[in-house]
Structures are given as C-alpha cells and as structure tokens.
Design an enzyme around this catalytic site. Structure first.
Site, mmCIF file in Angstrom:
data_model
loop_
_atom_site.group_PDB
_atom_site.id
_atom_site.type_symbol
_atom_site.label_atom_id
_atom_site.label_comp_id
_atom_site.label_asym_id
_atom_site.label_seq_id
_atom_site.Cartn_x
_atom_site.Cartn_y
_atom_site.Cartn_z
ATOM 1 N N GLU A 151 -4.643 -9.469 2.441
ATOM 2 C CA GLU A 151 -5.313 -9.243 3.721
ATOM 3 C C GLU A 151 -6.814 -9.320 3.463
ATOM 4 O O GLU A 151 -7.290 -8.839 2.440
ATOM 5 C CB GLU A 151 -5.009 -7.863 4.322
ATOM 6 C CG GLU A 151 -3.601 -7.644 4.813
ATOM 7 C CD GLU A 151 -3.365 -6.214 5.298
ATOM 8 O OE1 GLU A 151 -2.204 -5.871 5.572
ATOM 9 O OE2 GLU A 151 -4.346 -5.439 5.396
ATOM 10 N N GLU A 162 0.818 -1.217 0.000
ATOM 11 C CA GLU A 162 0.000 0.000 0.000
ATOM 12 C C GLU A 162 0.854 1.270 0.000
ATOM 13 O O GLU A 162 0.533 2.251 0.663
ATOM 14 C CB GLU A 162 -0.928 0.010 1.217
ATOM 15 C CG GLU A 162 -1.889 -1.156 1.277
ATOM 16 C CD GLU A 162 -2.896 -1.038 2.409
ATOM 17 O OE1 GLU A 162 -2.897 -0.004 3.111
ATOM 18 O OE2 GLU A 162 -3.693 -1.976 2.589
#
Length: 508
Positions: free
Chosen positions: A259, A157
């Site tokens: 995730e 990210e």
C-alpha cells in the site's frame, strides 16, 4: 461463465482453445529477489491498486463476484496503465470466473488477502482454529486455477506494535499450512506473502521473522504498507523511502509497497512513483500498490462510485495517470539474473518480540469432530445459538476445571490438543470434562442453566482423536471453482466434512 454445452464438439474445442490462447496471462514466477513473467522471462514490476469498494454496500461485498462492476472498473484501471489489483476479502462460495477473465483480458493480475475479519487471527487475542483454516483453504481452492492469480497474502498488519508480537506466531503457522496446502492442491506454485504496517519499533523484526526458519515457514514475498511520503515537498531522501530501501537491500525475496499513497496533502500528485518505478528503487523493490480505487470514508479514492453505479474520475486518478505515463521500468531478464541472498536470521526473543519458536498445530476438523463424537455431555442448542456468549461460557467453565486441552499460548509455545477447535466444540469438551470428573456423570451436572445437555456418545473415549488429520480431497484441476472437500478416516470409515464457505464480514 459462458455455457457452451450446446455447441458441436469441434466448435466447443475451438472456442475453448481461443479463450485460453487469447486471454491467458503467463503466471508470475519468483527468482531470488525479483518477480518475472514465467514465459517471456521479463522482470515484473507491480503497478497496482487496492480494490475493495464498500461504502455503497450493505455489509460485506465481494468485488470479484460482480461482473458489471469489474467491466466498468478494470477498463479504467487498464487506461491508468495498471497490471495488478489487490483485493482484501472475497466470498469463496461465489463464482469469480467472469471477473477474473475480465481482469485477465485487461492485462492484470490479482493479489488476494486470505484472511477476512470473521475468520482471522486477532492480534490482541490470537487463536488459529478450524474456521480460519477452512475458510483459507476454500479461498485458495476458489482462486488457485486462475493463471493471473499472482499470489496470496497470509496476513495484513496482524502484529502492528510491540505489544501484539505473539500473534505473528499464529500467522506463521497459517503461512506454513497455506504453503503446504498449495503444494498439494494446486497445479503450480502460487507464492504467499505478508503485508507489514511499517511500525518503527518492530519493522525489522517482522521483516526477519517471516523470512527465517524452515522453507515452508518463510514467505515468498514481502509487502510494506508505506505512507511516509506525504506531499510534493518531500523527496526520496527526506520521505523515509531511502531508509526503507537500505533496510531491504539484503533481503532474499521480492519486496514491494503493498500500500502507498499518503493523503495528508490533497489532491495527491504521487511524486513517489518516480522513485518507486525509477532508478531510486527498481533495483531493490518490485513496484507498488496505490491505496485505493474507490472513494470511501477515509478519502483515498481514485474514483467516486455513485449510487447509480456510474463512476466519476477524481483528481487523484488523473494525477496518478500523469505520474505513471512516462514510467516503464524494464529491469533484467530472468535467465540473466542469478543473485541469491541468504534467508534472514530469526529475531531474538525479547520483551518487545515474544512469539515462541514453537508454532501452533495445523487445525483439523476431523480431530474436532472425532472428539465431539466421544462426548456424553455437550453444549446445548441454546448455547451454540448464542454465539456472542460462547466466550463468556468458556471463561465460566474454565474457572471450574482445567482448560489446558483447549487453550493455546503463543508466547510459551504450549498448545492444547484441541486448541484449534471451534468455540462451541471447545465448550462441549469442557462441559463433558466437568460432567465426567467433577460431576461423576450425574445427569444433574450436565445442565449449566440449560447451556449443556446429555448426548449419546458414538465412541467410548477421545483416544486417538487429537492425531486425526484432515485429508485434502480436492484435485489439482479446475479453473477456480471451490472444492471444499475435506475428509478423514477413523476406524476404517471415511467421513466427509463440510468446509465453511461463507465470509460474512464487514468492509476493511
């Protein structure tokens, strides 16, 4: 690691043979869009958990350097039916042999993030320097020898909205260097991937960007941190999972959920795993990593680790075990799978996608050491010790003379010849630039209120320094021990370099 040096030679050989034959997991290979066990040729689906206990730690804690914790936790993970853990940060200077063996004997693989907060590309002010690169190399060296190292994440990210897209160019440069380093330093191909945050404005650009261009600049797998399925009232269609599946259906490499596990409704019952490991998704996805193992401040834990280091199973653990118990996807055999899809087309440069096609150069400690050896005015011990002020000092000197040689611009693709050096080396270079040009080598001009000092230069100039490259002095043997050996040769002399081995960072 158990020391067997006192055993007779035959016993030693037998013990080593027993260890390797009974514990070794087959490395995971990639063919087209899927993972496979490289020996059995069975398709591999990740059933994993994010593993980074931290609330009870003071500062940074490496979970794979604590055998007692690993023994406690891995047994519980095995009971859940998991086969993979994702770890976000480790200290490559520590020994991980025992935890990695415990992981292996539990039938589990490791996905490891290479960046740590102290040595990471910062999305709002990206740079790719020698401290980042040296720490990444040390981490690769520490884990490349384990057969159950499934792969590395080169970023997580980093670009998280359309205002931080330039940072992706720096991550892609690190990807390039990581893949090249593994190809020379490891005995097998260890895949490298990226984990995306699923921002709706740029999710498709990120997906395409890291899978386009030259082979060495493309990821081997793609992870999506996906939290769209919140609660039992959602379905595969209404959660957004069906839409994400359509978007990756023509992707040329494996994709999985790096995730998952939305916690806006608690306790979590994990209805999404029926789709992740069932007919809805197994044709296009390769499983997923639930977030996360231990209960932390963000309330995602499967277990609670108590101050006395014992563990309590939380409702989420029991619910996940129930949800996974009947899900055993088999997929296809490696030899029977021949579907190959083309790599992605690089996204167009727009106002919301700005990384230049020209990537930053590979950092070279040798080049930086070389240029510092040519300087007659350098940063003082006081300046170097005041680490948090180096940026301010650099801003000040850059207002007095051109800093083009130490600057980088990922939007224009222009990188100074020493843009990858450490802040203190850059400061020394700039002090010397001012001292030799504006100051005309007058001793008084090498002061800067005590932040600079005169030095005896070993070289008359920095000519040739910017092209000096590090040489990997490591070998392809070993079982995970750190080999930080980097060296360079200049004017016929071989110099060894100390590689940064520590990762003193805060928790994720």
């Amino acid at each position: 690691m158990v020391r067997l040096t006192m055993l007779p030679t035959l016993a030693l050989v037998a013990a080593c043979s027993l260890t390797s034959s009974t514990l070794a997991l087959n490395p995971i290979a990639i063919k087209g869009t899927k993972f496979f066990d490289s020996v059995s040729k069975d398709q591999f689906f990740l059933k994993g958990v994010a593993y980074q206990p931290r609330t009870l730690s003071t500062g940074f804690s490496d979970p794979l350097s604590k055998p007692a914790d690993c023994k406690r936790d891995f047994a519980l993970m095995k009971d859940l039916g998991l086969n993979t853990i994702r770890v976000y940060q480790v200290d490559p200077s520590l020994n991980h042999d025992e935890c990695m063996k415990l992981l292996e004997s539990s039938g589990m693989y490791l996905l490891l993030d290479l960046a740590v907060p102290k040595y990471a590309i910062v999305r709002n002010n990206p740079e790719y320097d020698i401290s980042i690169w040296n720490n990444v190399r040390s981490t690769i060296d520490a884990f490349k020898g384990y057969s159950n190292t499934l792969g590395f994440f080169v970023g997580n990210e980093v670009t998280n909205d359309n205002k931080t897209t330039v940072a992706s160019g720096y991550v892609k440069a690190l990807l390039r260097d990581t893949k090249n380093y593994i190809s020379t330093a490891a005995t097998r191909k260890i895949p490298v991937g990226y984990a995306n945050n699923d921002d709706p404005d740029i999710r498709l650009q990120i997906q395409a960007y890291f899978n386009c261009g030259k082979d060495e600049e493309r990821i081997d797998f793609f992870g999506i941190n996906l939290y769209e399925w919140c609660g039992a009232d959602k379905t595969y269609q209404t959660s957004g999972y069906a839409d994400r599946t359509k978007e990756i259906a023509s992707y040329s490499i494996p994709v999985f959920l790096s995730e998952f596990g939305c916690n806006t409704v608690t306790p979590r019952t994990f209805p999404e795993v029926n789709s992740i490991f069932g007919p809805d998704m197994t044709n296009d996805w390769s499983g997923g990593i639930v977030y996360e193992w231990s209960q932390e401040d963000n309330n995602y834990g499967l277990v609670q680790i108590k101050p006395d280091n014992t563990v309590t199973l939380l409702p989420d653990y029991k619910n996940l075990k129930t949800a996974l118990s009947t899900l055993h996807p088999t997929g296809v055999k490696m030899d029977a799978f021949n579907k190959q899809l083309p790599a992605s087309t690089c996204p167009a440069i727009t106002s919301s996608w700005e990384p230049s096609a020209t990537l930053p150069p590979t950092p070279s400690s040798a080049a930086c050491d070389c240029v510092v050896s040519s300087l007659g005015c350098v940063a003082s011990d006081q300046a170097v010790a005041t680490t948090e002020s180096l940026g301010t000092l650099l801003n000040t000197i850059c207002g007095m003379t051109s800093c083009d040689d130490i600057s980088s611009n990922g939007k224009t693709g222009v990188y100074g010849k020493y843009s990858f050096c450490s802040p203190s080396q850059k400061l020394s270079y700039m002090y010397n630039q001012y001292y030799t040009t504006v100051g005309k080598k007058a001793a008084a001009t090498c002061s800067f209120n005590g932040m600079a000092k005169l030095a005896v230069a070993a070289k008359s100039s920095d000519q040739g320094c910017s092209t000096v490259k590090d040489t990997n002095a490591g070998t392809k043997t070993g079982t995970g021990n750190v080999n930080s050996g980097a060296a360079f040769k200049y004017d016929g002399v071989l110099f060894s370099l100390a590689v940064l081995l520590t990762a003193s960072v805060v928790g994720v």
